[in-house]
Design an enzyme around this catalytic site. Structure first.
Site, PDB file in Angstrom:
ATOM      1  N   PRO A 167      56.802  46.840  13.797  1.00 57.49           N
ATOM      2  CA  PRO A 167      57.496  48.103  14.127  1.00 57.49           C
ATOM      3  C   PRO A 167      56.772  48.835  15.264  1.00 57.49           C
ATOM      4  O   PRO A 167      55.575  49.075  15.187  1.00 57.49           O
ATOM      5  CB  PRO A 167      57.399  48.913  12.827  1.00 57.49           C
ATOM      6  CG  PRO A 167      57.026  47.926  11.766  1.00 57.49           C
ATOM      7  CD  PRO A 167      56.276  46.831  12.441  1.00 57.49           C
ATOM      8  N   GLU A 168      57.512  49.119  16.310  1.00 57.35           N
ATOM      9  CA  GLU A 168      56.969  49.858  17.448  1.00 57.35           C
ATOM     10  C   GLU A 168      57.458  51.303  17.367  1.00 57.35           C
ATOM     11  O   GLU A 168      58.212  51.657  16.465  1.00 57.35           O
ATOM     12  CB  GLU A 168      57.441  49.212  18.754  1.00 57.35           C
ATOM     13  CG  GLU A 168      56.992  47.770  18.936  1.00 57.35           C
ATOM     14  CD  GLU A 168      55.558  47.668  19.451  1.00 57.35           C
ATOM     15  OE1 GLU A 168      54.917  48.717  19.650  1.00 57.35           O
ATOM     16  OE2 GLU A 168      55.089  46.534  19.650  1.00 57.35           O
TER      17      GLU A 168
END
Ligand SMILES: [Zn+2]
Length: 273
Positions: free
Chosen positions: A2-3
């Site tokens: 997850p960015e």
């Protein structure tokens, strides 16, 4: 992994279901995440969420007792809003049931994520949150800031923009895509970047992240689905993960190199040193 856009999409998805709602129960099924989840998290039962903020890739869930539940999704974590009676899937580790009969459930197969507790007054000084650069979508991330931060550095510009002390939340995909969009070669030395190019890069980083968040937003209506993936998305990528494939602008095969242990992609024609 997850960015920033995924974390922001998650924040937008969970916020309306948490803010103003009382915590009825906190269930800790597995506490051995990256750091042990504190047992005293359950003392926050009975408090009410007043805000859900984000700093870098940390979610900060604040209660009316000025306590904060800090959540980092690590490599493989995700959050869903589900009904409390729903079966616990493998790798569902934590559940926070709120007064509107929903449960925030934390799922993390690799357990590199973290769920911690702190006081709201510690947010600025906590070791995880101090020494962070500006948020890329806030007004203090300017060309002047980036230019000044890069002036005395000879490391490649791509490595520099992924340094959280310079700007937070520019992960590998977004670094490659932003550099493509601004026509900047990822291997140019940071101190060679001119002010106008720093301005282009700041704008490109903002654009790429904003577009990613708005595309993530389109999946928000599915956020309560327990079976599907959380509100993540696939962005149209120009260079990332496209080694050898034709550039979408000029057809030149996309170049690839491992830089600072991260795969780096660029178009040798569209991006100049
Ligand atoms: Zn090209």
């Amino acid at each position: 992994m997850p960015e920033l856009p995924e974390v922001e999409t998650t924040r937008l998805g969970i916020s309306p279901h948490l803010i103003g709602h009382q915590i009825r129960e906190i269930i800790l099924r597995r506490r051995d995440l990256r750091w042990p989840v504190p047992q005293n998290l359950t003392e926050l039962e009975g408090t009410t969420f007043v805000s859900v903020k984000r700093r870098s890739k940390y979610l900060l869930l604040e209660t009316d007792t000025q306590d904060v539940i800090l959540i980092h999704l690590g490599m493989s974590g995700s959050l869903r809003m589900i009904h409390p009676g729903e079966d616990w899937k493998k790798h569902d580790h934590i559940g926070i049931t709120v007064g509107n009969n929903l449960q925030l459930r934390y799922h993390d197969p690799r357990r590199f994520g973290s769920v911690m507790r702190m006081a709201a007054s510690e947010i600025r000084t906590h070791s995880l949150l101090t020494n962070l650069g500006p948020e890329p979508l806030e007004s203090d991330f300017t060309a002047a800031h980036l230019y000044a931060a890069l002036r005395n550095k000879s490391i490649p510009v791509k490595v520099a923009i992924m340094d959280a002390k310079i700007v937070v939340g520019v992960g590998n995909i977004y670094a490659s895509e932003s550099l493509f969009r601004s026509g900047i070669h990822p291997l140019i030395e940071s101190n060679k970047l001119t002010k106008p190019r720093a301005q282009k890069l700041v704008s490109a980083i903002r654009e790429v992240l904003t577009e990613s968040i708005s595309q993530g937003g389109t999946t928000l209506r599915d956020f309560l689905k327990s079976d599907g993936e959380p509100g993540y998305f696939k962005q149209c990528l120009f260079v990332y993960d496209r080694k050898g494939e034709p550039c979408r602008v000029c057809k030149t095969p996309i170049s690839h190199k491992v830089l600072g242990q991260r795969a780096t992609y660029w178009c040798g024609k569209c991006q100049r040193r």
